[in-house]
Design a protein around this motif. Structure first.
Motif, mmCIF file in Angstrom:
data_model
loop_
_atom_site.group_PDB
_atom_site.id
_atom_site.type_symbol
_atom_site.label_atom_id
_atom_site.label_comp_id
_atom_site.label_asym_id
_atom_site.label_seq_id
_atom_site.Cartn_x
_atom_site.Cartn_y
_atom_site.Cartn_z
ATOM 1 N N GLY A 1 0.819 -1.213 0.000
ATOM 2 C CA GLY A 1 0.000 0.000 0.000
ATOM 3 C C GLY A 1 0.853 1.264 0.000
ATOM 4 O O GLY A 1 2.083 1.210 -0.161
ATOM 5 N N GLY A 2 0.175 2.389 0.193
ATOM 6 C CA GLY A 2 0.882 3.664 0.294
ATOM 7 C C GLY A 2 1.745 3.693 1.545
ATOM 8 O O GLY A 2 2.804 4.331 1.584
ATOM 9 N N SER A 3 1.310 3.000 2.579
ATOM 10 C CA SER A 3 2.091 2.948 3.824
ATOM 11 C C SER A 3 3.472 2.371 3.557
ATOM 12 O O SER A 3 4.475 2.846 4.108
ATOM 13 N N TRP B 1 -1.990 13.171 7.604
ATOM 14 C CA TRP B 1 -2.422 11.849 8.071
ATOM 15 C C TRP B 1 -1.536 11.437 9.248
ATOM 16 O O TRP B 1 -0.307 11.482 9.146
ATOM 17 N N ASN C 1 0.870 15.700 0.532
ATOM 18 C CA ASN C 1 -0.352 14.929 0.261
ATOM 19 C C ASN C 1 -1.370 15.823 -0.436
ATOM 20 O O ASN C 1 -2.150 16.513 0.193
ATOM 21 N N ASN D 1 -5.619 14.489 3.087
ATOM 22 C CA ASN D 1 -6.234 13.945 4.295
ATOM 23 C C ASN D 1 -5.623 14.717 5.457
ATOM 24 O O ASN D 1 -4.405 14.659 5.617
ATOM 25 N N ASP E 1 2.139 12.199 -2.302
ATOM 26 C CA ASP E 1 1.201 11.194 -1.788
ATOM 27 C C ASP E 1 -0.166 11.438 -2.414
ATOM 28 O O ASP E 1 -0.855 12.399 -2.075
ATOM 29 N N TYR F 1 -5.679 9.561 -2.690
ATOM 30 C CA TYR F 1 -7.093 9.776 -3.033
ATOM 31 C C TYR F 1 -7.278 10.328 -4.450
ATOM 32 O O TYR F 1 -8.344 10.832 -4.800
ATOM 33 N N THR G 1 -1.313 3.976 -4.402
ATOM 34 C CA THR G 1 -1.930 2.860 -3.686
ATOM 35 C C THR G 1 -3.216 2.394 -4.368
ATOM 36 O O THR G 1 -3.922 3.200 -4.964
ATOM 37 N N SER H 1 -5.484 1.032 -2.517
ATOM 38 C CA SER H 1 -6.433 0.982 -1.399
ATOM 39 C C SER H 1 -7.749 1.678 -1.728
ATOM 40 O O SER H 1 -8.821 1.123 -1.497
ATOM 41 N N LYS H 2 -7.668 2.892 -2.244
ATOM 42 C CA LYS H 2 -8.900 3.670 -2.477
ATOM 43 C C LYS H 2 -9.350 3.549 -3.935
ATOM 44 O O LYS H 2 -10.502 3.258 -4.209
ATOM 45 N N ARG I 1 -3.545 -4.641 0.777
ATOM 46 C CA ARG I 1 -2.200 -4.124 0.996
ATOM 47 C C ARG I 1 -1.346 -4.136 -0.259
ATOM 48 O O ARG I 1 -0.346 -4.862 -0.341
HETATM 49 C C1 LIG Z 1 -2.831 10.467 3.219
HETATM 50 C C2 LIG Z 1 -2.716 8.990 3.072
HETATM 51 N N1 LIG Z 1 -1.642 8.497 2.478
HETATM 52 C C3 LIG Z 1 -1.481 7.200 2.313
HETATM 53 C C4 LIG Z 1 -2.424 6.293 2.757
HETATM 54 C C5 LIG Z 1 -2.062 4.870 2.507
HETATM 55 O O1 LIG Z 1 -2.919 3.903 2.775
HETATM 56 P P1 LIG Z 1 -2.599 2.410 2.397
HETATM 57 O O2 LIG Z 1 -1.353 2.019 3.104
HETATM 58 O O3 LIG Z 1 -3.789 1.664 2.859
HETATM 59 O O4 LIG Z 1 -2.425 2.362 0.919
HETATM 60 C C6 LIG Z 1 -3.579 6.765 3.398
HETATM 61 C C7 LIG Z 1 -4.615 5.856 3.930
HETATM 62 O O5 LIG Z 1 -5.420 6.159 4.730
HETATM 63 C C8 LIG Z 1 -3.726 8.157 3.552
HETATM 64 O O6 LIG Z 1 -4.781 8.681 4.158
#
Ligand SMILES: Cc1ncc(COP(=O)(O)O)c(C=O)c1O
Length: 417
Positions: free
Chosen positions: A108-110, A134, A184, A189, A223, A226, A257, A259-260, A268
């Motif tokens: 994921g982005g994490s 975030w 971001n 976020n 980042d 979204y 990512t 994820s969204k 992941r």
């Molecule tokens: C600002 C921001 N960056 C990155 C992510 C990365 O999320 P993930 O690891 O689920 O891809 C999130 C998820 O909430 C986010 O809010």
């Protein structure tokens, strides 16, 4: 003192995530008194108007068609080559920047953020992001012996605070070999803010200038978690073009990512995409980050990569994907419009929201205000300087009337905006 056997650097670490905590309380209450009586504005995932978690149809179909081999194989550490091509294409669309572009699959982005902090900043360094950010950025820095430093995102006119950005970067560059910056945007976020084209021009011109002829580097992390719900498909990607033709000591890494954009949160999967004008920097990008993947989670989720690839190689399914995203983008826009119109009439101040999963209401005493809201079965996330409302998860019906209730809670708590 409680017994502890953790190593010295790990002692005292405790992930008290107030977002998941509020979410758990909301879910427990909904179970007891009924979902329709509870408003859960904490969830960072897309929920439909009936409160169900959305998994895009095109993604569901792709998952169901996966072969056992696609599901369980060990993938290459860097990621399947067709996956890496697909993420670059999906991320940039028509706005692919010039230069060497390389991608590595991540958790994921994490995973991207972890690798950037780990490989591009030093032990003890500051890492820069905006004051509205975030919360996980902070844990990621601390867990790696770095410190998250904040510039002010907005000026007094609610526009990008370039002066604050400049001041912090200048100071960091004077002290550190590498300066890692996490930006971001769009659909920040927690605010929904985005830099304009001109903001990006100023930022990139300044960054190039400050490290010109210096043995110093800047790593700019874009980042875009979204991105797919931040505007018209081609329009919202235009800024990526600006990441081409930058000097070799300014490396841009896009944090991408699924994820969204593919509603694959729990799967992941994501990718770090490096853009550089220098062949050595491009090679090193793959080498060091692949190494760190091997040294942390090893290879990435095969099923998730293949589910995405199988959509992306079929133009008809891409049309379907784009249509579904556009539908949910529209839905969030409608929810946000209801809230923003009501906030204006209730004289409730909100931060400049353009798009994305969240709206922020700035205030002091946010915890007390959230407690008052919770007594009315409404769950929101208290932040240091405000409250976060998830427009991705609160239905139009439930968001109606919310602004006035928040305004009343602010008055009751004696909070300031
Ligand atoms: C600002 C921001 N960056 C990155 C992510 C990365 O999320 P993930 O690891 O689920 O891809 C999130 C998820 O909430 C986010 O809010």
């Amino acid at each position: 003192m409680s017994m502890s056997v953790a190593a010295p650097q790990a002692k005292g670490k405790c992930a008290e995530d107030n977002i998941f905590a509020a979410n758990n309380r909301a879910n427990a209450l909904a179970e007891k008194i009924g979902v329709d009586k509870v408003t859960n504005g904490t969830v960072g995932s897309l929920l439909d108007e009936d409160g169900n978690l959305v998994m895009l149809d095109v993604v569901q179909k792709s998952y169901k068609a996966l072969t056992p081999k696609e599901i369980v194989s060990y993938a290459p550490i860097q990621g399947y080559p067709d996956y890496l091509e697909a993420v670059i294409d999906q991320c940039f669309g028509e706005s692919r920047p010039d230069g060497y572009i390389r991608a590595c699959a991540t958790s994921g982005g994490s995973g991207v953020l972890h690798h950037v902090i780990h490989n591009y900043s030093e032990w003890g360094d500051d890492v820069l992001t905006s004051d509205w950010h975030w919360g996980a950025y902070n844990s990621m820095c601390i867990d790696n012996g770095r410190k998250l430093r904040e510039f002010e995102l907005l000026d007094e006119k609610d526009q990008f605070n370039f002066a604050s950005f400049k001041e912090h970067v200048t100071n960091m560059v004077s002290k550190q070999y590498n300066t890692v910056i996490i930006m971001n945007s769009p659909a920040n976020n927690p605010t929904g803010f985005a830099l304009t084209e001109e903001d990006w021009d100023h930022v990139l011109a300044f960054l190039q200038n400050i490290i010109k002829d210096k043995d110093k580097n800047i790593i700019l992390v874009s980042d875009v978690a979204y991105l797919d719900y931040s505007g018209e498909k081609h329009e919202c990607r235009k800024f990526f073009k600006k990441f081409g033709n930058l000097p070799a000591n300014l490396l841009v890494i896009v944090s991408y990512t699924l994820s969204k954009g593919f509603t694959m949160y729990g799967q992941r999967i994501g990718a770090m995409i490096g853009i550089t004008s220098n062949a050595d920097v491009a090679k090193e990008f793959v080498d060091v980050n692949q190494y760190t993947s091997r040294a942390t989670w090893s290879n990435s989720n095969s099923a998730a990569m293949k589910a995405m690839v199988n959509i992306c190689k079929d133009p008809e399914r891409i049309v379907e994907l784009d249509a579904e995203r556009a539908k949910y983008f529209q839905l969030m826009k409608e929810r946000a419009a209801i809230f923003m119109t009501e906030a204006a009439s209730a004289e409730l101040k909100i931060l400049p929201y353009l798009s994305g999963f969240f709206i922020t209401i700035p205030m002091t005493n946010s915890k007390a205000v959230c407690d008052i809201m919770e007594r009315q079965n409404i769950f929101l996330v208290p932040l240091k300087k405000g409250i976060r409302l998830a427009v991705c998860s609160v239905s139009k019906k439930k968001i109606t009337g919310l602004a006035a209730l928040i305004k009343a809670a602010i008055t009751e708590a004696g909070a300031q905006q």
